[in-house]
Design an enzyme around this catalytic site. Structure first.
Site, mmCIF file in Angstrom:
data_model
loop_
_atom_site.group_PDB
_atom_site.id
_atom_site.type_symbol
_atom_site.label_atom_id
_atom_site.label_comp_id
_atom_site.label_asym_id
_atom_site.label_seq_id
_atom_site.Cartn_x
_atom_site.Cartn_y
_atom_site.Cartn_z
ATOM 1 N N GLN A 82 35.825 41.809 43.426
ATOM 2 C CA GLN A 82 34.769 41.893 42.975
ATOM 3 C C GLN A 82 33.768 43.055 43.799
ATOM 4 O OE1 GLN A 82 33.036 38.076 41.102
ATOM 5 N NE2 GLN A 82 34.592 37.613 42.498
ATOM 6 N N ASN A 83 34.241 43.282 44.843
ATOM 7 C CA ASN A 83 33.172 43.850 45.924
ATOM 8 C C ASN A 83 33.194 45.360 45.473
ATOM 9 O OD1 ASN A 83 32.670 41.461 46.965
ATOM 10 N ND2 ASN A 83 34.094 41.751 48.803
ATOM 11 N N ASP A 86 32.290 47.572 48.126
ATOM 12 C CA ASP A 86 32.002 48.154 49.468
ATOM 13 C C ASP A 86 33.126 49.111 49.884
ATOM 14 O OD1 ASP A 86 33.846 45.998 50.455
ATOM 15 O OD2 ASP A 86 32.438 44.582 50.834
ATOM 16 N N HIS A 135 34.399 45.868 39.739
ATOM 17 C CA HIS A 135 33.215 46.079 39.565
ATOM 18 C C HIS A 135 32.768 47.373 39.870
ATOM 19 C CE1 HIS A 135 32.093 41.518 39.170
ATOM 20 N NE2 HIS A 135 32.607 41.987 38.054
ATOM 21 N N CYS A 178 29.891 61.453 36.196
ATOM 22 C CA CYS A 178 28.921 62.233 35.357
ATOM 23 C C CYS A 178 29.790 62.593 34.170
ATOM 24 C CB CYS A 178 28.087 63.382 36.016
ATOM 25 S SG CYS A 178 27.077 64.382 35.159
ATOM 26 N N GLY A 204 35.477 33.793 49.040
ATOM 27 C CA GLY A 204 34.126 34.323 49.015
ATOM 28 C C GLY A 204 33.496 34.821 47.647
ATOM 29 N N THR A 205 34.006 33.908 46.560
ATOM 30 C CA THR A 205 33.480 34.242 45.290
ATOM 31 C C THR A 205 32.846 32.704 44.795
ATOM 32 O OG1 THR A 205 33.668 34.917 43.118
ATOM 33 C CG2 THR A 205 35.683 34.169 44.237
ATOM 34 N N ASN A 245 36.196 29.151 50.895
ATOM 35 C CA ASN A 245 34.789 29.284 50.411
ATOM 36 C C ASN A 245 33.997 28.218 51.305
ATOM 37 O OD1 ASN A 245 32.236 29.408 49.378
ATOM 38 N ND2 ASN A 245 33.054 30.362 47.626
HETATM 39 P P1 NAD Z 1 28.306 35.994 45.501
HETATM 40 O O1 NAD Z 1 27.191 36.595 46.228
HETATM 41 O O2 NAD Z 1 27.690 35.256 44.066
HETATM 42 O O3 NAD Z 1 28.797 34.725 46.208
HETATM 43 C C1 NAD Z 1 29.148 34.630 47.540
HETATM 44 C C2 NAD Z 1 30.052 33.475 47.949
HETATM 45 O O4 NAD Z 1 30.869 33.818 49.032
HETATM 46 C C3 NAD Z 1 29.412 32.108 47.751
HETATM 47 O O5 NAD Z 1 30.314 31.423 46.987
HETATM 48 C C4 NAD Z 1 29.436 31.631 49.239
HETATM 49 O O6 NAD Z 1 29.554 30.465 49.525
HETATM 50 C C5 NAD Z 1 30.608 32.530 49.914
HETATM 51 N N1 NAD Z 1 30.378 32.837 51.160
HETATM 52 C C6 NAD Z 1 29.570 33.154 52.084
HETATM 53 N N2 NAD Z 1 29.815 33.637 53.341
HETATM 54 C C7 NAD Z 1 31.280 33.215 53.315
HETATM 55 C C8 NAD Z 1 32.245 33.774 54.295
HETATM 56 N N3 NAD Z 1 32.143 34.078 55.691
HETATM 57 N N4 NAD Z 1 33.678 33.371 53.998
HETATM 58 C C9 NAD Z 1 33.968 33.106 52.835
HETATM 59 N N5 NAD Z 1 33.010 32.622 51.666
HETATM 60 C C10 NAD Z 1 31.790 32.888 52.099
HETATM 61 O O7 NAD Z 1 29.392 36.660 45.297
HETATM 62 P P2 NAD Z 1 30.433 37.181 44.381
HETATM 63 O O8 NAD Z 1 31.142 35.729 43.799
HETATM 64 O O9 NAD Z 1 31.276 38.225 44.670
HETATM 65 O O10 NAD Z 1 29.677 37.596 42.996
HETATM 66 C C11 NAD Z 1 28.577 38.637 43.007
HETATM 67 C C12 NAD Z 1 28.789 39.924 42.355
HETATM 68 O O11 NAD Z 1 28.029 40.601 43.404
HETATM 69 C C13 NAD Z 1 30.011 40.575 42.459
HETATM 70 O O12 NAD Z 1 30.160 41.268 41.289
HETATM 71 C C14 NAD Z 1 30.095 41.754 43.378
HETATM 72 O O13 NAD Z 1 30.425 42.800 42.837
HETATM 73 C C15 NAD Z 1 28.737 41.884 44.062
HETATM 74 N N6 NAD Z 1 28.470 42.149 45.391
HETATM 75 C C16 NAD Z 1 29.342 42.926 45.994
HETATM 76 C C17 NAD Z 1 29.275 42.962 47.444
HETATM 77 C C18 NAD Z 1 30.088 43.640 48.364
HETATM 78 O O14 NAD Z 1 30.460 44.817 47.823
HETATM 79 N N7 NAD Z 1 30.394 43.330 49.557
HETATM 80 C C19 NAD Z 1 28.087 42.298 48.297
HETATM 81 C C20 NAD Z 1 27.128 41.864 47.346
HETATM 82 C C21 NAD Z 1 27.375 41.507 45.826
#
Ligand code: NAD
Length: 242
Positions: free
Chosen positions: A99-100, A102, A117, A125, A180-181, A206
């Site tokens: 979902q990241n 980055d 995502h 464009c 980590g989701t 997690n």
């Molecule tokens: P979220 O921010 O909703 O949840 C993050 C999860 O990671 C939490 O459950 C937390 O307990 C857990 N966490 C925190 N630190 C951790 C670690 N060190 N090791 C393992 N787990 C850990 O994130 P999500 O579920 O990915 O959903 C949010 C949306 O945000 C996604 O759609 C994503 O595209 C986007 N997003 C992406 C990034 C990125 O690209 N790095 C950063 C922020 C949000």
């Protein structure tokens, strides 16, 4: 960290999916969206991360995305990203569904990565797409149009070709490791559960419980780096004889 005896031996599986969220990159210094330091505490998504905001004020949206590109561009893949890349290089079939946005899995060396995502580093464009890690990215084109970040913003649909590939990998795997989701962003939140249809083993990594934890076979409460270090230990050794 001592190896948790519930952790499976990765070498016993034929097709593995690592399903990752923002917590995967937390140890690289990329802020998660929710929880401590979450970026939406500072920025309202309605003003900076949706199509209506872009149509209204592309400059403001790009200011926010250039800020994010700067923050994320300064981050390096962490040990967990590198271990997943090593697993792909060592084991028969490893896929990352993330979902990241980055790009840190690819920077660490992972090749089969499906970005549900989108990506902070791709812009589009019309039908044109371009990859650039420039910070700031000069988003206004000579023809006056704006490049748009190729990210699934709030209210957007996921790209069907990416979803199809991700679901194919998930439904065919025999081990899915979710890392980590928070499992609150749909439809991604439910996707790991599709792996169960094939009788796959589901592992959640997690520090906190999530709304789907109960559906997992094994839940390890720890951070991505520490648990992946234990999970991937000995990957380059011969499989255990059973
Ligand atoms: P979220 O921010 O909703 O949840 C993050 C999860 O990671 C939490 O459950 C937390 O307990 C857990 N966490 C925190 N630190 C951790 C670690 N060190 N090791 C393992 N787990 C850990 O994130 P999500 O579920 O990915 O959903 C949010 C949306 O945000 C996604 O759609 C994503 O595209 C986007 N997003 C992406 C990034 C990125 O690209 N790095 C950063 C922020 C949000």
């Amino acid at each position: 960290m001592a190896r948790d005896p519930r952790l499976p031996d990765l070498r016993n599986f034929e097709r593995i999916v690592f399903f990752t969220g923002a917590g995967m990159s937390a140890e690289s210094g990329v802020p998660t969206y929710r929880g401590k330091g979450g970026i939406w505490k500072e920025y309202e998504p309605q003003r900076y991360a949706c199509q209506a905001a872009f149509d209204r004020d592309p400059e403001a949206v790009w200011e926010f995305h250039n800020y994010r590109r700067g923050l994320v561009g300064a981050c390096e893949p962490n040990a967990g990203h590198r271990l997943i890349a090593q697993a792909e290089a060592t084991l028969p079939h490893v896929t990352v569904v993330t979902q990241n946005i980055d790009g840190l899995h690819q920077l660490a060396g992972s090749e089969r990565v499906y970005e549900l995502h989108g990506s902070l580093w791709w812009v589009r464009c019309g039908s044109e797409r371009r990859f650039s890690r420039a910070v700031p990215f000069d988003a206004q084109r000579p023809d006056g149009k704006w490049w748009r970040p190729d990210i699934v913003w709030f209210g957007d649909s996921l790209k069907s070709e990416v979803v199809t590939k991700a679901i194919d990998a998930i439904t065919r795997c025999d081990l899915l490791v979710s890392i980590g989701t928070s499992a609150v962003v749909y439809p991604a939140a439910q996707m790991p559960l599709l792996a169960q249809q094939n009788g796959a083993t589901l592992v959640e990594i997690n520090p906190d419980e999530t709304p789907v934890s109960k559906a997992y076979d094994i839940c390890i409460r720890g951070t991505a780096g520490e648990v992946l270090t234990a999970l991937c230990a000995g990957l380059d050794e011969a499989p255990a004889v059973s």
